[in-house]
Design a protein around this motif. Structure first.
Motif, PDB file in Angstrom:
ATOM      1  N   SER A  26      17.461  52.905  10.780  1.00  0.00           N
ATOM      2  CA  SER A  26      18.922  52.942  10.785  1.00  0.00           C
ATOM      3  C   SER A  26      19.416  52.988  12.231  1.00  0.00           C
ATOM      4  O   SER A  26      18.946  53.803  13.031  1.00  0.00           O
TER       5      SER A  26
ATOM      6  N   SER B   2      22.572  45.410  -2.171  1.00  0.00           N
ATOM      7  CA  SER B   2      21.780  46.484  -2.760  1.00  0.00           C
ATOM      8  C   SER B   2      22.641  47.429  -3.575  1.00  0.00           C
ATOM      9  O   SER B   2      23.858  47.467  -3.418  1.00  0.00           O
TER      10      SER B   2
ATOM     11  N   ARG C 259      24.528  56.479  -2.219  1.00  0.00           N
ATOM     12  CA  ARG C 259      25.260  57.142  -1.137  1.00  0.00           C
ATOM     13  C   ARG C 259      26.753  56.836  -1.267  1.00  0.00           C
ATOM     14  O   ARG C 259      27.138  55.830  -1.849  1.00  0.00           O
TER      15      ARG C 259
ATOM     16  N   TYR D 119      27.643  47.247  -0.805  1.00  0.00           N
ATOM     17  CA  TYR D 119      26.696  47.802  -1.793  1.00  0.00           C
ATOM     18  C   TYR D 119      27.366  47.812  -3.155  1.00  0.00           C
ATOM     19  O   TYR D 119      28.593  47.772  -3.258  1.00  0.00           O
TER      20      TYR D 119
ATOM     21  N   GLU E 296      12.641  46.545  -6.072  1.00  0.00           N
ATOM     22  CA  GLU E 296      12.104  47.699  -5.331  1.00  0.00           C
ATOM     23  C   GLU E 296      13.196  48.736  -5.264  1.00  0.00           C
ATOM     24  O   GLU E 296      14.375  48.408  -5.345  1.00  0.00           O
TER      25      GLU E 296
ATOM     26  N   TYR F 114      18.247  53.932  -2.887  1.00  0.00           N
ATOM     27  CA  TYR F 114      18.672  52.583  -2.529  1.00  0.00           C
ATOM     28  C   TYR F 114      17.750  51.614  -3.270  1.00  0.00           C
ATOM     29  O   TYR F 114      16.548  51.872  -3.367  1.00  0.00           O
ATOM     30  N   GLY F 115      18.282  50.501  -3.771  1.00  0.00           N
ATOM     31  CA  GLY F 115      17.403  49.564  -4.462  1.00  0.00           C
ATOM     32  C   GLY F 115      17.966  48.163  -4.537  1.00  0.00           C
ATOM     33  O   GLY F 115      19.177  47.936  -4.444  1.00  0.00           O
TER      34      GLY F 115
ATOM     35  N   GLU G 170      14.841  49.578   3.657  1.00  0.00           N
ATOM     36  CA  GLU G 170      14.009  50.442   4.496  1.00  0.00           C
ATOM     37  C   GLU G 170      12.510  50.186   4.209  1.00  0.00           C
ATOM     38  O   GLU G 170      12.155  49.369   3.366  1.00  0.00           O
TER      39      GLU G 170
ATOM     40  N   ARG H 223      27.738  54.613  16.572  1.00  0.00           N
ATOM     41  CA  ARG H 223      28.351  53.984  15.397  1.00  0.00           C
ATOM     42  C   ARG H 223      29.318  54.935  14.714  1.00  0.00           C
ATOM     43  O   ARG H 223      30.320  54.489  14.137  1.00  0.00           O
TER      44      ARG H 223
ATOM     45  N   ARG I 269      18.112  60.884   9.872  1.00  0.00           N
ATOM     46  CA  ARG I 269      17.794  59.454  10.022  1.00  0.00           C
ATOM     47  C   ARG I 269      16.829  59.237  11.185  1.00  0.00           C
ATOM     48  O   ARG I 269      15.928  58.407  11.100  1.00  0.00           O
TER      49      ARG I 269
HETATM   50  N1  LIG Z   1      14.522  50.357  -0.147  1.00  0.00           N
HETATM   51  C1  LIG Z   1      15.772  49.968   0.076  1.00  0.00           C
HETATM   52  N2  LIG Z   1      16.404  50.329   1.211  1.00  0.00           N
HETATM   53  C2  LIG Z   1      17.670  49.900   1.390  1.00  0.00           C
HETATM   54  C3  LIG Z   1      18.345  49.091   0.459  1.00  0.00           C
HETATM   55  N3  LIG Z   1      19.600  48.826   0.926  1.00  0.00           N
HETATM   56  C4  LIG Z   1      19.684  49.435   2.119  1.00  0.00           C
HETATM   57  N4  LIG Z   1      18.525  50.086   2.411  1.00  0.00           N
HETATM   58  C5  LIG Z   1      18.177  50.826   3.634  1.00  0.00           C
HETATM   59  O1  LIG Z   1      18.595  52.168   3.518  1.00  0.00           O
HETATM   60  C6  LIG Z   1      18.811  52.698   4.827  1.00  0.00           C
HETATM   61  C7  LIG Z   1      20.168  53.382   4.871  1.00  0.00           C
HETATM   62  O2  LIG Z   1      21.201  52.440   4.645  1.00  0.00           O
HETATM   63  P1  LIG Z   1      22.704  52.826   4.996  1.00  0.00           P
HETATM   64  O3  LIG Z   1      23.000  54.202   4.487  1.00  0.00           O
HETATM   65  O4  LIG Z   1      23.598  51.714   4.538  1.00  0.00           O
HETATM   66  O5  LIG Z   1      22.681  52.909   6.595  1.00  0.00           O
HETATM   67  P2  LIG Z   1      22.602  51.747   7.710  1.00  0.00           P
HETATM   68  O6  LIG Z   1      21.699  50.658   7.183  1.00  0.00           O
HETATM   69  O7  LIG Z   1      22.071  52.432   8.901  1.00  0.00           O
HETATM   70  O8  LIG Z   1      24.029  51.249   7.901  1.00  0.00           O
HETATM   71  C8  LIG Z   1      18.706  51.506   5.784  1.00  0.00           C
HETATM   72  O9  LIG Z   1      17.413  51.510   6.372  1.00  0.00           O
HETATM   73  C9  LIG Z   1      18.872  50.316   4.874  1.00  0.00           C
HETATM   74  O10 LIG Z   1      18.199  49.157   5.376  1.00  0.00           O
HETATM   75  C10 LIG Z   1      17.633  48.717  -0.722  1.00  0.00           C
HETATM   76  O11 LIG Z   1      18.102  48.004  -1.600  1.00  0.00           O
HETATM   77  N5  LIG Z   1      16.367  49.187  -0.853  1.00  0.00           N
END
Ligand SMILES: Nc1nc2c(ncn2[C@@H]2O[C@H](COP(=O)(O)OP(=O)(O)O)[C@@H](O)[C@H]2O)c(=O)[nH]1
Ligand SMILES: Nc1ncnc2c1ncn2[C@@H]1O[C@H](COP(=O)(O)OP(=O)(O)O)[C@@H](O)[C@H]1O
Length: 186
Positions: free
Chosen positions: A13, A36, A40, A52, A71, A80-81, A102, A136, A147
């Motif tokens: 992140s 995704s 959150r 999202y 996934e 997250y998925g 991630e 940010r 994070r």
């Molecule tokens: N496994 C997984 N990770 C996700 C998905 N969508 C977002 N992420 C990850 O979750 C983490 C947190 O996302 P977010 O809260 O939006 O923060 P940001 O990506 O730093 O703006 C980041 O590393 C994203 O890439 C998903 O569908 N699956």
């Protein structure tokens, strides 16, 4: 039979995944960005179905039980998925599909779809990552710390990816990503 290529973009992140991908998407109409699902809370300016699909924990767990996810993972305090059906539809239509996810989720995709192209977006240094995440301004200090703790682990897995792109300067990193896509399309 899939006509498009599946790309997985991972990185801690604050590394700049969103920034680089929005640049890449703006200049390439063969790409489809997978939206995704997450538990959150939306940040100010985020809209359900755009950045999202914002789900309750119960709805998210229902979708896990229904096997709706390609996934999914827990990251810091949330789920997250990636919903599988739209990814398959777009690949069949011939789009190259981009997942921005991630590391744990990336590894699940690598297992299930060995032909997915795995890209790790790395910050130039851990200090710069911390500065970008704080700059940010989307998370409070406690969440930033969590994070960054997660990021230390994530950075160890960079060698498991097909490509590592260091996001030092935005234009240069975008060009490198465009080069990766171009190489796969020839
Ligand atoms: N496994 C997984 N990770 C996700 C998905 N969508 C977002 N992420 C990850 O979750 C983490 C947190 O996302 P977010 O809260 O939006 O923060 P940001 O990506 O730093 O703006 C980041 O590393 C994203 O890439 C998903 O569908 N699956
Ligand atoms: N190459 C760069 N140089 C300086 N700042 C950057 C660069 N790339 C992104 N940023 C900034 O760093 C912060 C995190 O970028 P973001 O795209 O939200 O990361 P991620 O999606 O990986 O969490 C944002 O404030 C963004 O404007």
């Amino acid at each position: 039979m899939n006509k498009g290529t599946l790309y997985v973009f991972t990185g801690p992140s604050g590394a700049g995944k969103g920034t680089l991908l929005s640049r890449l998407m703006a200049e390439d109409d063969r790409l489809f960005y997978s939206i995704s699902a997450t538990t959150r809370a939306p940040r100010s300016g985020e809209t359900d179905g755009v950045q999202y699909y914002f789900l309750t924990r119960a709805d998210f767990e229902r979708k896990i039980a229904q096997n709706a996810f390609l996934e999914h993972a827990r990251y810091v305090d949330n789920y997250y998925g990636t919903l599988e059906a739209p990814v398959n539809e777009k690949l069949a239509e011939g789009y190259d599909v981009i997942l921005e996810i991630e590391v744990q989720g990336a590894m699940q995709v690598h297992q299930k779809r060995p032909d997915a192209v795995m890209v790790f977006i790395a910050p130039p240094s851990f200090e710069e990552l911390a500065a970008r995440l704080r700059g940010r301004g989307t998370e409070d200090e406690e969440k930033v710390r969590k994070r960054l703790e997660t990021a230390k682990e994530e950075l160890k897995s960079r060698d498991r990816f097909d490509y590592v792109v260091v996001n030092d300067e935005i234009d240069r990193a975008v060009r490198e990503l465009q080069g990766i896509l171009a190489a796969r399309r020839t």
